[in-house]
Motif scaffolding. Structure first.
Motif, PDB file in Angstrom:
ATOM      1  N   ARG A  26      -3.346  -0.796  -7.278  1.00  0.00           N
ATOM      2  CA  ARG A  26      -3.937  -0.790  -5.934  1.00  0.00           C
ATOM      3  C   ARG A  26      -4.472   0.599  -5.587  1.00  0.00           C
ATOM      4  O   ARG A  26      -5.575   0.732  -5.065  1.00  0.00           O
ATOM      5  N   GLU A  69      -6.202  -5.379  -0.820  1.00  0.00           N
ATOM      6  CA  GLU A  69      -5.127  -6.346  -0.524  1.00  0.00           C
ATOM      7  C   GLU A  69      -5.510  -7.750  -1.003  1.00  0.00           C
ATOM      8  O   GLU A  69      -4.687  -8.464  -1.582  1.00  0.00           O
ATOM      9  N   ARG A  70      -6.735  -8.140  -0.784  1.00  0.00           N
ATOM     10  CA  ARG A  70      -7.178  -9.471  -1.228  1.00  0.00           C
ATOM     11  C   ARG A  70      -7.135  -9.579  -2.752  1.00  0.00           C
ATOM     12  O   ARG A  70      -6.723 -10.598  -3.305  1.00  0.00           O
ATOM     13  N   ALA A 123      -5.123  -7.923  -4.695  1.00  0.00           N
ATOM     14  CA  ALA A 123      -3.706  -7.970  -5.074  1.00  0.00           C
ATOM     15  C   ALA A 123      -3.143  -9.375  -4.862  1.00  0.00           C
ATOM     16  O   ALA A 123      -2.393  -9.881  -5.703  1.00  0.00           O
ATOM     17  N   GLU A 124      -3.507 -10.009  -3.761  1.00  0.00           N
ATOM     18  CA  GLU A 124      -3.040 -11.380  -3.499  1.00  0.00           C
ATOM     19  C   GLU A 124      -3.578 -12.355  -4.537  1.00  0.00           C
ATOM     20  O   GLU A 124      -2.899 -13.321  -4.895  1.00  0.00           O
ATOM     21  N   ALA A 125      -4.776 -12.115  -5.035  1.00  0.00           N
ATOM     22  CA  ALA A 125      -5.377 -12.982  -6.053  1.00  0.00           C
ATOM     23  C   ALA A 125      -4.920 -12.592  -7.465  1.00  0.00           C
ATOM     24  O   ALA A 125      -5.350 -13.207  -8.443  1.00  0.00           O
ATOM     25  N   HIS A 126      -4.054 -11.569  -7.565  1.00  0.00           N
ATOM     26  CA  HIS A 126      -3.517 -11.079  -8.843  1.00  0.00           C
ATOM     27  C   HIS A 126      -4.577 -10.474  -9.752  1.00  0.00           C
ATOM     28  O   HIS A 126      -4.404 -10.429 -10.962  1.00  0.00           O
ATOM     29  N   TYR A 127      -5.680 -10.014  -9.176  1.00  0.00           N
ATOM     30  CA  TYR A 127      -6.647  -9.232  -9.949  1.00  0.00           C
ATOM     31  C   TYR A 127      -6.063  -7.841 -10.198  1.00  0.00           C
ATOM     32  O   TYR A 127      -6.378  -7.195 -11.185  1.00  0.00           O
ATOM     33  N   ASP A 135      -2.239  -6.049 -10.156  1.00  0.00           N
ATOM     34  CA  ASP A 135      -0.804  -6.320 -10.108  1.00  0.00           C
ATOM     35  C   ASP A 135      -0.064  -5.056 -10.528  1.00  0.00           C
ATOM     36  O   ASP A 135       0.044  -4.757 -11.715  1.00  0.00           O
ATOM     37  N   ASP A 165       7.901  -1.587  -7.253  1.00  0.00           N
ATOM     38  CA  ASP A 165       7.107  -2.174  -8.337  1.00  0.00           C
ATOM     39  C   ASP A 165       7.383  -1.531  -9.690  1.00  0.00           C
ATOM     40  O   ASP A 165       7.133  -2.135 -10.733  1.00  0.00           O
TER      41      ASP A 165
END
Length: 178
Positions: free
Chosen positions: A33, A62-63, A65-69, A71, A106
Motif C-alpha cells: 500500500r 484502499e480499493r 487493497a480490498e480487491a487484493h491487487y 496485499d 501485517d
C-alpha cells in the motif's frame, strides 16, 4: 501541484488516468500500500492534478487493497521467504519490511517465519560468503572479525553469528554441501 519540466507535454492527471497508472503499476510489480501510494503521489508531483477536489490516492489504494491487487501480508510473507533463502536474518527482514511500509500486524507472520528459519538462513549466508564451516582458507582474527561483521549486517543475531563462525563441517546438516 508543481510539474516537472520533463512532463511539460503531458496532460495533468485526472481520476481515470491516476487509476490507469495504479493498475499498470500493480500489474508490473509486487507492491505494498505504501509503495503504491508513494508511486501515485510521485506521478501527481511530476504531472500535476486536473481536478477540483484533492487527488483520491488513499481511496484508490484502499480499493486496490480490498480487491487484493495489493496485499501487504502476502508481500511480507514472500519477502520473508526470499530473504531466508538468500541467507538474511530476521533483523534485516524487519528493517526491510518497515522500509516497504508494512505495519507490525501485517509483518508478524513473516517475522516469525524468519526467526524460525534463522539457523538455516545463517547457514545459507555462510555458504554463499564461504565463512564458518564453509571457509576454504585458514581463519585468522581479522578474517573472523570481518565474517562476524558480515553476519551482523545480514541481520543475524550475535549468538547465531558466533555459532556459525565456530561451526565445523560436522555441524552442517546432511544435504548442505560444503
Amino acid at each position: 501541484m508543481a510539474r516537472s519540466s520533463s512532463y511539460r507535454n503531458q496532460k495533468p492527471l485526472d481520476r481515470e488516468a491516476l487509476e490507469r497508472l495504479a493498475i499498470g503499476y500493480v500489474g508490473r510489480f509486487a507492491t505494498t500500500r505504501a509503495k503504491l501510494s508513494a508511486y501515485l503521489r510521485r506521478k501527481l508531483q511530476e504531472r500535476g492534478w486536473d481536478g477540483a477536489d484533492a487527488p483520491p490516492v488513499a481511496a484508490i489504494v484502499e480499493r486496490f487493497a480490498e480487491a487484493h491487487y495489493v496485499d501487504d501480508r502476502a508481500f511480507a510473507d514472500a519477502r520473508a521467504a526470499s530473504f531466508t533463502r538468500r541467507g538474511y536474518g530476521p533483523r534485516r527482514l524487519a528493517e526491510r519490511l518497515r522500509a516497504d511500509g508494512i505495519d507490525e500486524e501485517d509483518s508478524a507472520a513473516a517475522r516469525e517465519f524468519a526467526e524460525a528459519g534463522e539457523w538455516d538462513a545463517a547457514l545459507a549466508f555462510a555458504r554463499r560468503r564461504r565463512i564458518g564451516p564453509f571457509s576454504v582458507v585458514p581463519v585468522d582474527p581479522d578474517r573472523q572479525r570481518k565474517a562476524l561483521a558480515a553476519m551482523l549486517r545480514a541481520g543475524h543475531s550475535m549468538a547465531i553469528a558466533q555459532r556459525i563462525l565456530r561451526a565445523t563441517a560436522d555441524d552442517v546438516p546432511d544435504g548442505i554441501s560444503l
